[in-house]
Design an enzyme around this catalytic site. Structure first.
Site, PDB file in Angstrom:
ATOM      1  N   LYS A 180      25.747  55.555  42.112  1.00  0.00           N
ATOM      2  CA  LYS A 180      27.132  55.271  41.681  1.00  0.00           C
ATOM      3  C   LYS A 180      27.146  54.830  40.216  1.00  0.00           C
ATOM      4  CE  LYS A 180      27.513  50.449  42.590  1.00  0.00           C
ATOM      5  NZ  LYS A 180      28.034  49.268  43.067  1.00  0.00           N
TER       6      LYS A 180
ATOM      7  N   LYS B  75      28.014  49.037  36.145  1.00  0.00           N
ATOM      8  CA  LYS B  75      27.970  48.276  34.905  1.00  0.00           C
ATOM      9  C   LYS B  75      26.545  48.014  34.459  1.00  0.00           C
ATOM     10  CE  LYS B  75      32.132  45.764  36.038  1.00  0.00           C
ATOM     11  NZ  LYS B  75      32.582  44.653  36.842  1.00  0.00           N
TER      12      LYS B  75
ATOM     13  N   LYS C 159      19.824  44.513  45.064  1.00  0.00           N
ATOM     14  CA  LYS C 159      19.678  43.665  43.877  1.00  0.00           C
ATOM     15  C   LYS C 159      18.444  42.769  43.949  1.00  0.00           C
ATOM     16  CE  LYS C 159      24.386  43.802  42.254  1.00  0.00           C
ATOM     17  NZ  LYS C 159      25.711  43.248  42.274  1.00  0.00           N
TER      18      LYS C 159
HETATM   19  P1  TYM Z   1      32.813  45.083  40.537  1.00  0.00           P
HETATM   20  O1  TYM Z   1      33.126  44.132  39.443  1.00  0.00           O
HETATM   21  O2  TYM Z   1      31.433  45.654  40.567  1.00  0.00           O
HETATM   22  O3  TYM Z   1      33.808  46.297  40.515  1.00  0.00           O
HETATM   23  C1  TYM Z   1      35.219  46.133  40.465  1.00  0.00           C
HETATM   24  C2  TYM Z   1      35.891  47.162  41.368  1.00  0.00           C
HETATM   25  O4  TYM Z   1      35.536  48.487  40.950  1.00  0.00           O
HETATM   26  C3  TYM Z   1      35.014  49.221  42.054  1.00  0.00           C
HETATM   27  N1  TYM Z   1      33.957  50.119  41.555  1.00  0.00           N
HETATM   28  C4  TYM Z   1      33.926  51.450  41.741  1.00  0.00           C
HETATM   29  N2  TYM Z   1      34.796  52.288  42.338  1.00  0.00           N
HETATM   30  C5  TYM Z   1      34.486  53.611  42.327  1.00  0.00           C
HETATM   31  N3  TYM Z   1      33.349  54.118  41.769  1.00  0.00           N
HETATM   32  C6  TYM Z   1      32.460  53.318  41.162  1.00  0.00           C
HETATM   33  N4  TYM Z   1      31.372  53.826  40.605  1.00  0.00           N
HETATM   34  C7  TYM Z   1      32.732  51.915  41.130  1.00  0.00           C
HETATM   35  N5  TYM Z   1      32.088  50.835  40.597  1.00  0.00           N
HETATM   36  C8  TYM Z   1      32.856  49.755  40.865  1.00  0.00           C
HETATM   37  C9  TYM Z   1      34.454  48.166  42.996  1.00  0.00           C
HETATM   38  O5  TYM Z   1      34.388  48.645  44.321  1.00  0.00           O
HETATM   39  C10 TYM Z   1      35.442  47.034  42.843  1.00  0.00           C
HETATM   40  O6  TYM Z   1      36.558  47.229  43.677  1.00  0.00           O
HETATM   41  N6  TYM Z   1      32.030  42.004  44.386  1.00  0.00           N
HETATM   42  C11 TYM Z   1      33.046  42.658  43.595  1.00  0.00           C
HETATM   43  C12 TYM Z   1      33.984  41.700  42.902  1.00  0.00           C
HETATM   44  C13 TYM Z   1      34.695  40.740  43.811  1.00  0.00           C
HETATM   45  C14 TYM Z   1      35.777  41.062  44.678  1.00  0.00           C
HETATM   46  C15 TYM Z   1      36.134  39.839  45.291  1.00  0.00           C
HETATM   47  C16 TYM Z   1      36.454  42.253  44.976  1.00  0.00           C
HETATM   48  C17 TYM Z   1      34.454  39.413  43.935  1.00  0.00           C
HETATM   49  N7  TYM Z   1      35.324  38.887  44.822  1.00  0.00           N
HETATM   50  C18 TYM Z   1      37.168  39.805  46.232  1.00  0.00           C
HETATM   51  C19 TYM Z   1      37.490  42.190  45.910  1.00  0.00           C
HETATM   52  C20 TYM Z   1      37.834  40.968  46.539  1.00  0.00           C
HETATM   53  C21 TYM Z   1      32.352  43.454  42.509  1.00  0.00           C
HETATM   54  O7  TYM Z   1      31.231  43.181  42.111  1.00  0.00           O
HETATM   55  O8  TYM Z   1      33.133  44.432  41.941  1.00  0.00           O
END
Ligand code: TYM
Length: 330
Positions: free
Chosen positions: A193, A196, A112
Site C-alpha cells: 500500500k 507515509k 511494524k
Molecule cells: P493514517 O494516518 O495512516 O492514514 C489516514 C487515513 O488514510 C487512510 N489511508 C489509505 N487509504 C487508501 N490507500 C492508502 N494507501 C492509504 N493509506 C492511508 C487510512 O486508512 C486512514 O483512514 N491509525 C490511523 C489514525 C487514527 C484513526 C483513529 C483513524 C488514529 N485514531 C481513529 C480513525 C479513527 C492511521 O494511522 O491512519
C-alpha cells in the site's frame, strides 16, 4: 437524529493521495451530513519516534492540509489529539479491558514490530488509543481506508465488552470504507500500500507534489509486460492501481476508466493529468493556509474546546461505570 462521525490521521510525513482518496474525501462529504469530529492524532505519531521539531511542524501542516482538502471549521470540529487529554485517559481505562492476545494479533503491530530489537509498548497499545479516540465521541461511523479495518473491529469489540461488563456506556461504531480508492498501492511496488513511511520514494504521490513530479512518478509507475489495460489486482497490480486512480480522480467506474485507455502510455498520461487536476485546488488553498499559521491554530483551539466538552462527559461516564470514585464530596 444526525449521526456522529469521527476519524483521525497521523502527522507523520506529508499527506499522500492514498489517505486523500481512502479517507479525507469522505471526511469532507460527511461534514455536511453528520456531526463530524476530525483529529490530527499526534499521540499516535509518538509511537513512530518522530523527531520533536518535525512532529510539531507536521502537526500544523497536516491540519492546514485537511482544511485545504475542504474541511470547513464551521461544518466540523477539527482538533489535535494531545489538546484533549481525555484521549490518553480513556485509553488507560480501555487498556484494562483489552487483552495481550487480541492486541498481539493486530497485523499492523506485527508488521511494524517485525525485525525491531526493541518495540515501544505504545506500538502494542496503539489500537486501544485509537478505540479511545472513537469511543470518546460516541461516533456511529468512522470513515477509514481498508488498512484500518482490523483496528475498527477491535474498537467494536472493546466497546461491546465494556458495555456488557459495566453496563451501556459506549456506542459501537461502524467502519465506513469507500468502494473505490480504499487501498491505493505504491506506484513503484504495487503489491504494497502507498504509505507515509516511504514518502520519499517514487512510489508515493504527495498531495503537495507539483505537476512535473506527479507526471514523472506516474510515468515511471511499474506496470507489466502485457499491453492490455484491464482491472485485475491479482495478475496486474500496477495497471489496476493506475486504473483505480484514474477512476476515482475522474468519478468513473474502474471498467469505464480501463475502457477509456488503449495502452499503458495513454493510461499513464490520463492518470497523471487527472491527479494534477484533482490536486490543483487543494494545493492553491494550502498556500493560503500555510501563510496563516495563527489562523489555523485558532481553528484548532476552538476545535479542542468543543471536543473536550464531549470527551469529558464520556470519560466521567466510563470512570463511574468502572467504579472509580468521582471527585468532590457528593
Ligand atoms: P493514517 O494516518 O495512516 O492514514 C489516514 C487515513 O488514510 C487512510 N489511508 C489509505 N487509504 C487508501 N490507500 C492508502 N494507501 C492509504 N493509506 C492511508 C487510512 O486508512 C486512514 O483512514 N491509525 C490511523 C489514525 C487514527 C484513526 C483513529 C483513524 C488514529 N485514531 C481513529 C480513525 C479513527 C492511521 O494511522 O491512519
Amino acid at each position: 437524529m444526525v449521526k456522529r462521525v469521527f476519524s483521525g490521521t497521523q502527522p507523520t510525513g506529508e499527506l499522500h493521495i492514498g489517505g486523500y482518496l481512502g479517507a479525507f474525501r469522505g471526511w469532507v462529504e460527511m461534514q455536511h451530513t453528520h456531526d463530524a469530529f476530525y483529529c490530527v492524532v499526534d499521540l499516535h505519531a509518538l509511537t513512530a519516534g518522530e523527531e520533536p521539531t518535525r512532529l510539531r511542524r507536521h502537526t500544523l501542516e497536516v491540519a492546514s492540509l485537511l482544511l485545504a482538502v475542504g474541511l470547513d471549521p464551521d461544518a466540523c470540529t477539527l482538533f489535535v489529539q494531545s489538546h484533549v487529554p481525555e484521549h490518553a485517559q480513556l485509553s488507560w481505562l480501555l487498556e484494562c479491558t483489552a487483552t495481550m492476545g487480541e492486541l498481539g494479533r493486530m497485523t499492523q503491530y506485527k508488521d511494524k514490530a517485525a525485525g525491531r530489537e526493541s518495540v515501544p509498548a505504545g506500538l502494542f497499545t496503539y489500537p486501544v488509543l485509537m478505540a479511545a479516540d472513537i469511543l470518546l465521541y460516541d461516533a456511529d461511523e468512522v470513515p477509514v481506508g481498508e488498512d484500518q479495518r482490523q483496528h475498527l473491529e477491535l474498537a467494536r469489540d472493546l466497546a461491546s465488552r465494556f458495555n456488557s461488563r459495566y453496563g451501556p456506556t459506549f456506542v459501537v461504531p461502524e467502519a465506513i470504507i469507500p468502494p473505490v480508492g480504499a487501498r491505493v498501492m505504491d506506484l513503484a511496488e504495487p503489491t504494497r500500500k502507498m504509505s507515509k513511511s516511504t514518502s520519499s520514494s517514487l512510489g508515493t504521490i504527495r498531495v503537495l507534489d507539483d505537476p512535473a513530479t506527479i507526471e514523472r512518478k506516474v510515468r515511471r509507475a511499474v506496470t507489466d509486460i502485457d499491453t492490455e489495460v484491464r482491472y485485475d489486482r491479482g495478475t496486474k497490480p500496477g495497471v489496476s492501481n493506475l486504473v483505480e486512480l484514474l477512476a476515482v480522480a475522474t468519478g468513473r467506474s474502474r471498467e469505464e476508466a480501463a475502457a477509456s485507455q488503449a495502452g499503458y502510455a495513454s493510461l499513464k498520461a490520463a492518470t497523471a493529468e487527472a491527479l494534477i487536476e484533482m490536486l490543483h485546488p487543494v494545493q492553491e488553498r494550502y498556500v493560503e493556509l500555510a501563510g496563516d499559521p495563527a489562523g489555523v491554530r485558532a481553528v484548532l483551539e476552538k476545535g479542542a474546546a468543543k471536543a473536550r466538552e464531549v470527551a469529558g462527559t464520556t470519560v466521567s461516564r466510563a470512570s463511574q461505570a468502572m467504579g472509580l470514585l468521582p471527585p468532590g464530596r457528593s
